[in-house]
Design an enzyme around this catalytic site. Structure first.
Site, mmCIF file in Angstrom:
data_model
loop_
_atom_site.group_PDB
_atom_site.id
_atom_site.type_symbol
_atom_site.label_atom_id
_atom_site.label_comp_id
_atom_site.label_asym_id
_atom_site.label_seq_id
_atom_site.Cartn_x
_atom_site.Cartn_y
_atom_site.Cartn_z
ATOM 1 N N GLU A 1 0.804 -1.224 0.000
ATOM 2 C CA GLU A 1 0.000 0.000 0.000
ATOM 3 C C GLU A 1 0.835 1.271 0.000
ATOM 4 O O GLU A 1 0.314 2.355 0.282
ATOM 5 C CB GLU A 1 -0.971 0.025 1.198
ATOM 6 C CG GLU A 1 -1.967 -1.104 1.218
ATOM 7 C CD GLU A 1 -2.987 -0.985 2.344
ATOM 8 O OE1 GLU A 1 -3.064 0.093 2.974
ATOM 9 O OE2 GLU A 1 -3.704 -1.968 2.586
ATOM 10 N N GLY A 2 2.129 1.173 -0.286
ATOM 11 C CA GLY A 2 2.968 2.359 -0.310
ATOM 12 C C GLY A 2 3.421 2.841 1.048
ATOM 13 O O GLY A 2 4.109 3.862 1.154
#
Length: 371
Positions: free
Chosen positions: A324-325
């Site tokens: 998800e970064g």
């Protein structure tokens, strides 16, 4: 629809970052009479930012953006993840959009925008806002151990979608992209791509992903092994490889990385998914990795192999494995600090390099012709 993409064009269009700006940044440290290497990694990062911005002193990072490509993968139905194959990706997208996901909370803390790009989530297109689904290619993808993830037409469409997103961000004034992904089963797909490109067997690239136990790891490893058999015959064709054993998100991220390099937009890579796509992109344009930095190491063996091939050293090791970064976003304050330190007031005795008027860079539509 025309399914061809002239990948050779990228090799000529991707330039190296400005070496004269890098040298000017390094000289500036000396002019400021500071201890050499006194700020450690910040000095190297500041010089890199100067080179990708093409100027010294460096501009502070005022418009960073987290860009998350979301898609579902057919291999998730084999039980290779602890996350639910049905609805798991859609739930993660909703958490980002409603601001409760860790990446959304941290982005607010660090002053970064967040964008989700749904390219192949297995959910109704009306479940998300139009700006999220405008680049959707299909709903879900094929099970890569037994069939292609995408058709040639869908692969080209996803690749071009990634290029279009890079253009949109560059045109909007984004000055740094934190690149991430949302997708159940994506680490399995990434392991296949890295294993195929690095010539390793399944066990060497199969990690624990979402925190799977030994039994599930063996299922995942077998899935990677079977998928590698399908990947090897198309190793010479990057688009065919992405279509056979990748997915819409992988094709889109690869296109994004390449067009971002064309547009001189720096990118921070996150987990094994962006690392795998970076490895594919490097095969297309060997200078492109100079526009990227590895935000963190997740502990996935495939990520380590990819970064070794790319000669990228992760900025941090936080043990963040959720994707998800989030891991790459944790490196943003480090880059902001590097920019702020080099962007402070310059002594009168030092004459900074005057930036050249930037040349107009081609958009995806101009680069590829008819879409």
């Amino acid at each position: 629809m025309d399914t061809t993409v002239d990948l050779d064009t990228f090799s000529s269009l991707v330039e190296r970052p400005d070496e004269s700006a890098r040298r000017a940044a390094e000289e500036r440290w000396q002019e400021l009479d500071r201890p050499r290497n006194g700020l450690g990694r910040l000095e190297e990062l500041g010089a890199w930012l100067s080179s990708v911005q093409g100027r010294s002193p460096v501009r502070p990072l005022s418009a960073p953006k987290v860009v998350l490509f979301a898609a579902d993968h057919g291999v998730a139905r084999l039980g290779v993840s602890r996350l639910p194959a049905q609805g798991g990706t859609a739930a993660r997208v909703r958490a980002v959009l409603d601001g409760t996901a860790p990446v959304a909370l941290l982005a607010r803390r660090f002053g970064a925008g967040v964008r989700v790009v749904d390219v192949a989530v297995d959910a109704d297109v009306t479940d998300f806002p139009g700006e999220v689904t405008e680049h959707r290619v299909r709903r879900g993808s094929g099970r890569i151990d037994a069939e292609d993830a995408l058709s040639p037409e869908e692969t080209a469409k996803a690749f071009r979608a990634g290029m279009a997103v890079a253009d949109e961000e560059a045109d909007a004034g984004t000055d740094l992209v934190v690149l991430g992904d949302l997708g159940v089963g994506s680490t399995t797909v990434a392991a296949v791509l890295v294993g195929a490109l690095c010539g390793t067997d399944a066990a060497a690239v199969t990690g624990r992903g979402s925190g799977i136990d030994d039994r599930v790891w063996m299922v995942k490893c077998a899935t990677v092994r079977d998928s590698l058999r399908r990947a090897r015959p198309v190793l010479g064709d990057q688009l065919a490889l992405l279509g056979a054993t990748g997915g819409a998100d992988f094709a889109a991220i690869t296109g994004f990385l390449l067009q971002a390099a064309v547009r001189k937009l720096p990118v921070v890579l996150d987990g094994v998914v962006s690392a795998a796509c970076a490895l594919v992109a490097q095969r297309i344009a060997f200078r492109a990795p100079e526009w990227w930095r590895a935000g963190q190491t997740s502990g996935e063996p495939a990520q380590a192999k990819a970064y070794d091939r790319l000669t990228l050293t992760p900025l941090q090791e936080q043990g963040i494995t959720m994707g998800e970064g989030v891991g790459a976003l944790m490196a943003l304050p480090l880059l902001q600090a590097a920019a702020d330190t080099l962007a402070e007031e310059v002594p009168e005795t030092f004459a900074p390099a005057v930036p050249k008027e930037p040349a107009r860079l081609p958009t995806a539509a101009e680069l590829l012709g008819k879409l």
